[in-house]
Scaffold this active site. Sequence first.
Site, short mmCIF file in Angstrom:
data_model
loop_
_atom_site.label_atom_id
_atom_site.label_comp_id
_atom_site.label_asym_id
_atom_site.label_seq_id
_atom_site.Cartn_x
_atom_site.Cartn_y
_atom_site.Cartn_z
N GLY A 299 0.81 -1.22 0.00
CA GLY A 299 0.00 0.00 0.00
C GLY A 299 0.84 1.26 0.00
O GLY A 299 2.06 1.22 0.08
N ARG B 114 4.05 5.74 2.02
CA ARG B 114 4.53 7.12 2.17
C ARG B 114 4.08 8.00 1.02
O ARG B 114 4.68 9.03 0.74
CB ARG B 114 6.04 7.15 2.29
CG ARG B 114 6.76 6.52 1.12
CD ARG B 114 8.20 6.92 1.19
NE ARG B 114 9.00 6.09 0.32
CZ ARG B 114 10.30 6.24 0.20
NH1 ARG B 114 10.92 7.17 0.89
NH2 ARG B 114 10.97 5.47 -0.60
N LYS C 277 4.80 12.22 -2.27
CA LYS C 277 5.61 11.09 -1.80
C LYS C 277 6.51 11.58 -0.69
O LYS C 277 7.33 12.47 -0.90
CB LYS C 277 6.44 10.53 -2.96
CG LYS C 277 7.27 9.30 -2.57
CD LYS C 277 7.77 8.58 -3.80
CE LYS C 277 8.72 7.45 -3.44
NZ LYS C 277 9.21 6.77 -4.64
N ASP D 239 4.49 -4.36 -7.34
CA ASP D 239 3.87 -3.16 -6.78
C ASP D 239 4.44 -1.89 -7.40
O ASP D 239 3.95 -0.80 -7.15
CB ASP D 239 4.05 -3.11 -5.25
CG ASP D 239 5.48 -3.36 -4.83
OD1 ASP D 239 6.04 -4.39 -5.19
OD2 ASP D 239 6.05 -2.48 -4.14
N ASN D 240 5.48 -2.05 -8.22
CA ASN D 240 6.06 -0.89 -8.89
C ASN D 240 5.78 -0.93 -10.40
O ASN D 240 6.50 -0.32 -11.19
CB ASN D 240 7.57 -0.84 -8.64
CG ASN D 240 7.89 -0.51 -7.19
OD1 ASN D 240 7.08 0.09 -6.50
ND2 ASN D 240 9.06 -0.90 -6.73
N ASP E 158 7.61 4.86 -9.65
CA ASP E 158 8.43 4.60 -8.45
C ASP E 158 9.93 4.60 -8.76
O ASP E 158 10.57 3.55 -8.88
CB ASP E 158 8.03 3.28 -7.77
CG ASP E 158 6.91 3.53 -6.78
OD1 ASP E 158 6.28 4.60 -6.84
OD2 ASP E 158 6.66 2.64 -5.95
P1 AMP Z 1 9.31 0.56 -2.70
O1 AMP Z 1 10.30 -0.54 -2.61
O2 AMP Z 1 9.88 1.93 -2.50
O3 AMP Z 1 8.48 0.49 -3.92
O4 AMP Z 1 8.33 0.41 -1.44
C1 AMP Z 1 7.72 -0.80 -1.10
C2 AMP Z 1 6.67 -0.55 -0.04
O5 AMP Z 1 7.26 0.04 1.12
C3 AMP Z 1 5.56 0.39 -0.46
O6 AMP Z 1 4.37 -0.06 0.13
C4 AMP Z 1 5.98 1.70 0.13
O7 AMP Z 1 4.90 2.56 0.36
C5 AMP Z 1 6.62 1.27 1.43
N1 AMP Z 1 7.63 2.22 1.92
C6 AMP Z 1 8.85 2.47 1.41
N2 AMP Z 1 9.49 3.42 2.13
C7 AMP Z 1 8.66 3.78 3.12
C8 AMP Z 1 8.73 4.72 4.20
N3 AMP Z 1 9.80 5.48 4.41
N4 AMP Z 1 7.66 4.82 5.00
C9 AMP Z 1 6.56 4.07 4.81
N5 AMP Z 1 6.44 3.17 3.84
C10 AMP Z 1 7.47 3.02 2.99
MG MG Z 2 6.97 1.26 -4.68
#
Ligand code: AMP
Ligand code: MG
Length: 513
Positions: free
Chosen positions: A99, A102, A122, A270-271, A280
């Site tokens: 989800g 951030r 973001k 998810d990306n 992303d």
């Molecule tokens: P990502 O690998 O950046 O695509 O993130 C994978 C998941 O981790 C997604 O659900 C993001 O929303 C969550 N996420 C990444 N960084 C943070 C953060 N600093 N705070 C909260 N959720 C995060």
């Molecule tokens: Mg992501």
Amino acid sequence: MLKFDNRFIKELPGDPNPRNHSRQVQGAFWSRVDPTPVAAPRLIAHSPEVASMLGLSEAELQSTDMVNALSGNGTLPGMATYATVYGGHQFGNWAGQLGDGRAILLGEIIAPDQQRYELQLKGAGPTPYSRRADGRAVLRSSIREFLCSEAMHHLGVPTTRALALVQTGDRVVRDMFYDGNDEPEPGAIVCRVAPTFIRFGHFELFASRGESALLKELIDFTIKHYFPQLLPLQDNERIIAWYGEVCERTAKLIAQWMRVGFVHGVMNTDNMSILGLTIDYGPYGWIDNFDPGWTPNTTDAGGKRYAYGRQPGVAQWNLGRLADALSTLDIPSEDLQGALAKFESTYAVEIKRVFANKFGFKTWSDKGGEIVDAAFALLSASEIDMTIFFRRLATAATVDDFKDAFYLDGEWATEREKFAVWFGHYSALIAAENDEENRVEHMNAANPKYVLRNYLAQQAIDAAHEGDTSKISELLDVMRRPYDEQPGFEGFAEKRPDWARHKAGCSMLSCSS
Ligand code: AMP
Ligand code: MG
């Protein structure tokens, strides 16, 4: 003024719990959440093209109300802030609920030309989907996302856009290489813009929970608003056609990444955008020396799952996971497999077109294919800058024109003869097959002179850390016209300098952001 009309939350059910704490959310697509205010927001860069696309004047964009909205410190009339729930396969494994941890949507606006765009912050603070993380983003990764979104757009690659980059005045603690070294870093927020931020993982989550009605509802919503040309089709036929179109769009997207030398770095499901946009920007990178096995992501250094050369295969695998999700709706798997085959067939056509354009062939031929294969074998065998090599190809008169595409003088000395032979074959084919007077122009339109090299972004980041944020807009200015010769700016087209070879941020990035 922005005109809001938030269909995602108007038409799809939300989470009744108004509290902002990490949790599993079921039976809903989104949760209401307010951004967490920041200490001292400062708009440090913006995209004039995105502002005007949304109908925002410079004065409106720079206004206190707008900067407050872009930093989570205020709301605009009609705005409604929320986070959406999705899941995903990360590095090949099902990860359950993820989800917008951030990312906080500000809502959907109707632009002056009646196109609709969602605005998303973001790094605006925690949401119910933050798990144990802080919902924030650091300046370095935000500069990278801001610049690359716009650079990709100007290169002609489908992407989410970036309206604004705000420095928050708050510090965010990160352990950049996950080695126990926590450091406070400046925080920032990017305002991203796209027709929708729906990802493969949105569909996968409802399928994984057996929530077929919700899965169906999301598919209907997606088709109705983003693929309306498919509405005349019925039931399964419509869903299969839609999925086939997602496969085609994804294939076209990956062919464009391969063309410009972009490595996403974290192609988790998810990306993956349902619209076939690049989405992303994390530990992405640009190919300097041509190496299909290169990944910028240190978190992926072991498996190199998301290396440059693996992107087509990974995209196909990810589409397979989307097909798995759809198969829970009693859609015959042969039909889904048939639609998935469109990925391979589309990619094959697109990549040939991309290479024909990059090499300056009028059409694809077997002979041309052999020359392309031979070129890639040579490029892979030594350290040769991909962008410079292709840009030179249009006008090179002799093989010596490629000398400074080589990273190592010693390699040039040993490889020159092989290159000379190849260049001889290549020039002969061009002479025989391409009599176009616009050949150079056409090749230059496929081979950018300026790409957002990893070290260039890092220089803008280093300057921003020293308090000089002007380098961000300067770099963006050059990346606005990537195919043009820009006299006086040749420095931005130079190959990676030696100091950047092993420097953090230039050749290695982690998911920490
Ligand atoms: P990502 O690998 O950046 O695509 O993130 C994978 C998941 O981790 C997604 O659900 C993001 O929303 C969550 N996420 C990444 N960084 C943070 C953060 N600093 N705070 C909260 N959720 C995060
Ligand atoms: Mg992501």
